[in-house]
Design a protein around this motif. Structure first.
Motif, PDB file in Angstrom:
ATOM      1  N   LEU A 133       9.769  20.556  25.231  1.00 12.44           N
ATOM      2  CA  LEU A 133      10.903  20.236  26.083  1.00 12.44           C
ATOM      3  C   LEU A 133      11.736  19.136  25.433  1.00 12.44           C
ATOM      4  O   LEU A 133      11.205  18.205  24.824  1.00 12.44           O
ATOM      5  N   LEU A 134      13.051  19.273  25.550  1.00 11.40           N
ATOM      6  CA  LEU A 134      13.944  18.338  24.885  1.00 11.40           C
ATOM      7  C   LEU A 134      13.622  16.893  25.235  1.00 11.40           C
ATOM      8  O   LEU A 134      13.476  16.533  26.400  1.00 11.40           O
ATOM      9  N   SER A 135      13.525  16.075  24.193  1.00 12.08           N
ATOM     10  CA  SER A 135      13.260  14.647  24.348  1.00 12.08           C
ATOM     11  C   SER A 135      14.015  13.905  23.258  1.00 12.08           C
ATOM     12  O   SER A 135      14.068  14.344  22.108  1.00 12.08           O
ATOM     13  N   TRP A 136      14.608  12.773  23.630  1.00 15.89           N
ATOM     14  CA  TRP A 136      15.421  12.014  22.681  1.00 15.89           C
ATOM     15  C   TRP A 136      14.858  10.619  22.426  1.00 15.89           C
ATOM     16  O   TRP A 136      15.513   9.795  21.786  1.00 15.89           O
ATOM     17  N   GLY A 137      13.645  10.368  22.892  1.00 18.10           N
ATOM     18  CA  GLY A 137      13.048   9.055  22.677  1.00 18.10           C
ATOM     19  C   GLY A 137      12.762   8.758  21.214  1.00 18.10           C
ATOM     20  O   GLY A 137      12.735   7.587  20.800  1.00 18.10           O
ATOM     21  N   ASP A 190      14.741   0.785  10.195  1.00 19.62           N
ATOM     22  CA  ASP A 190      15.790   1.114  11.162  1.00 19.62           C
ATOM     23  C   ASP A 190      15.445   2.414  11.898  1.00 19.62           C
ATOM     24  O   ASP A 190      14.717   3.259  11.374  1.00 19.62           O
ATOM     25  N   PRO A 191      15.972   2.603  13.107  1.00 21.86           N
ATOM     26  CA  PRO A 191      15.644   3.817  13.882  1.00 21.86           C
ATOM     27  C   PRO A 191      16.299   5.068  13.304  1.00 21.86           C
ATOM     28  O   PRO A 191      17.210   4.996  12.475  1.00 21.86           O
ATOM     29  N   LEU A 245      20.683   8.899  10.931  1.00 20.86           N
ATOM     30  CA  LEU A 245      21.596  10.031  11.127  1.00 20.86           C
ATOM     31  C   LEU A 245      23.055   9.575  11.057  1.00 20.86           C
ATOM     32  O   LEU A 245      23.913  10.288  10.516  1.00 20.86           O
ATOM     33  N   LEU A 246      23.320   8.382  11.593  1.00 20.97           N
ATOM     34  CA  LEU A 246      24.680   7.855  11.527  1.00 20.97           C
ATOM     35  C   LEU A 246      25.077   7.553  10.085  1.00 20.97           C
ATOM     36  O   LEU A 246      26.210   7.816   9.679  1.00 20.97           O
ATOM     37  N   ALA A 247      24.136   7.010   9.310  1.00 25.02           N
ATOM     38  CA  ALA A 247      24.414   6.751   7.895  1.00 25.02           C
ATOM     39  C   ALA A 247      24.677   8.064   7.153  1.00 25.02           C
ATOM     40  O   ALA A 247      25.566   8.138   6.288  1.00 25.02           O
ATOM     41  N   GLY A 248      23.919   9.109   7.483  1.00 23.76           N
ATOM     42  CA  GLY A 248      24.175  10.409   6.881  1.00 23.76           C
ATOM     43  C   GLY A 248      25.530  10.962   7.264  1.00 23.76           C
ATOM     44  O   GLY A 248      26.226  11.579   6.444  1.00 23.76           O
ATOM     45  N   LEU A 249      25.926  10.746   8.527  1.00 25.95           N
ATOM     46  CA  LEU A 249      27.246  11.203   8.977  1.00 25.95           C
ATOM     47  C   LEU A 249      28.354  10.473   8.230  1.00 25.95           C
ATOM     48  O   LEU A 249      29.360  11.081   7.850  1.00 25.95           O
ATOM     49  N   PRO A 285      11.230   3.914  14.383  1.00 26.51           N
ATOM     50  CA  PRO A 285      11.542   3.605  12.984  1.00 26.51           C
ATOM     51  C   PRO A 285      11.539   4.873  12.129  1.00 26.51           C
ATOM     52  O   PRO A 285      10.656   5.715  12.245  1.00 26.51           O
ATOM     53  N   ALA A 286      12.521   4.986  11.270  1.00 23.91           N
ATOM     54  CA  ALA A 286      12.668   6.190  10.458  1.00 23.91           C
ATOM     55  C   ALA A 286      11.578   6.300   9.400  1.00 23.91           C
ATOM     56  O   ALA A 286      11.032   7.377   9.165  1.00 23.91           O
ATOM     57  N   GLY A 287      11.270   5.215   8.731  1.00 22.35           N
ATOM     58  CA  GLY A 287      10.227   5.244   7.718  1.00 22.35           C
ATOM     59  C   GLY A 287      10.648   5.828   6.384  1.00 22.35           C
ATOM     60  O   GLY A 287       9.806   6.113   5.535  1.00 22.35           O
TER      61      GLY A 287
END
Length: 340
Positions: free
Chosen positions: A61-65, A86-87, A92-96, A70-72
């Motif tokens: 089930l969709l979860s966004w927690g 960093d989370p 994802l924002l840096a990739g964008l 941390p990305a690792g």
């Protein structure tokens, strides 16, 4: 001969008599559209309910927690500062940001090169005109992925390092990256310098970014050249003759007379090519550049949240393409001839 109701004039039957709704030509189309829309909504709701039921049964089930965890992992090249602690959402924002960097730079470069190639198709120089046609036909018919692999492995990774690097005024092209002159600290102009065997400069592009950008510009410019050529060809020949009679040169004729009129035909085609370039930027993973798709793929492998990550990718690329389309549609309205 008998008189029937259909033979009586409308004034006799009553001009104001109401028409039954099932025979009203204004009502029936709305009823049909409403029925079709309701059917589509029911179908979508049914599919979504089945999807949610299946995801719940599979524990997916969709979860966004996970976005705040941390990305690792590190990102080799990014304008937005990022580190492994960093989370995921910041990764994802840096990739964008990297994707936008590629798309914006690629659009500018492909538009400039494509316009020049399209103009060269009408040059009086036979050699230039034929070389342009060969370039367009060859580049358009080779898959972009193969071109990216060529630029990365055959061209950029074969460049020398150190003092043997290719040195141009204000630019150094080496295996370690592209070094460009610029303003350093204290607004001091600084060119590329070799310090302890390592090139340094205010602005550095990695070979991954260089290969991706070169491939996108070369590939997209070939298609844009055809769009520009078609737009120029749509301008009546009399415009060329009129400009020539005024003593305008070939360049002046194109810049001041032909291209402004050709924009009405060029802009819609450019919209398609711009959207294609934005989507093709996701092939950055083939040359190891950390764009949004590459970061999302790493995130998916670590978190296992396939549905959520794919939704992020779908929504982001859709929003980017719609934004490009919105801008180009606005530009298209500006260049169209308004009739009084």
């Amino acid at each position: 001969m008998g008189v029937t109701r259909s033979s009586l004039p409308r004034s006799v039957l009553g001009a104001g008599a109401p028409v039954p709704w099932w025979r009203n030509r204004r009502v029936i189309p709305w009823l049909v559209q409403g029925a079709v829309g309701l059917t589509v909504l029911v179908l979508v709701a049914f599919l979504l309910s089945n999807l949610i039921r299946n995801l719940t049964a599979a524990g997916l089930l969709l979860s966004w927690g996970w976005l705040s965890q941390p990305a690792g992992f590190d990102i080799a090249e990014t304008i937005l500062p990022f580190q492994a602690s960093d989370p995921y959402w910041r990764g994802l924002l840096a990739g964008l940001v990297n994707t936008l960097r590629v798309v914006v730079t690629g659009l500018l470069g492909a538009t400039l090169l494509g316009t020049l190639l399209g103009m060269a198709s009408f040059s009086g120089n036979v050699l230039l005109r034929n070389l342009t046609r060969v370039y367009v036909e060859v580049v358009r018919n080779i898959p972009l992925l193969l071109q990216l692999v060529f630029w990365y492995f055959v061209v950029f990774l074969s460049l020398p390092n150190g003092t043997a690097a290719i040195q141009l005024p204000g630019v150094v092209l080496a295996k370690s990256g592209l070094y460009i002159a610029g303003f350093a600290e204290g607004l001091r102009w600084m060119g590329p310098q070799l310090v302890n065997g390592v090139w340094q400069a205010p602005l550095r592009w990695s070979v991954e970014f260089g290969a991706l950008l070169t491939g996108l510009i070369a590939y997209s410019s070939a298609f844009i050249a055809e769009v520009v050529r078609g737009g120029i060809a749509a301008v009546p020949k009399g415009q060329w003759e009129a400009a020539s009679s005024l003593g305008l040169s070939w360049i002046q004729t194109l810049r001041q007379v032909v291209l402004p009129q050709a924009l009405r035909v060029i802009v819609p085609g450019l919209n398609t090519q711009y959207i294609s370039l934005a989507k093709n930027s996701s092939l950055a993973v083939a040359v190891g550049f950390s764009d949004l798709y590459s970061v999302a793929e790493t995130t998916l492998n670590q978190t296992g949240r396939a549905v959520e990550v794919v939704l992020v990718l779908l929504g982001t690329y859709l929003a980017l393409d719609l934004f490009i389309s919105l801008l180009m549609n606005g530009l298209n309205r500006l260049v169209q001839i308004r009739e009084r």
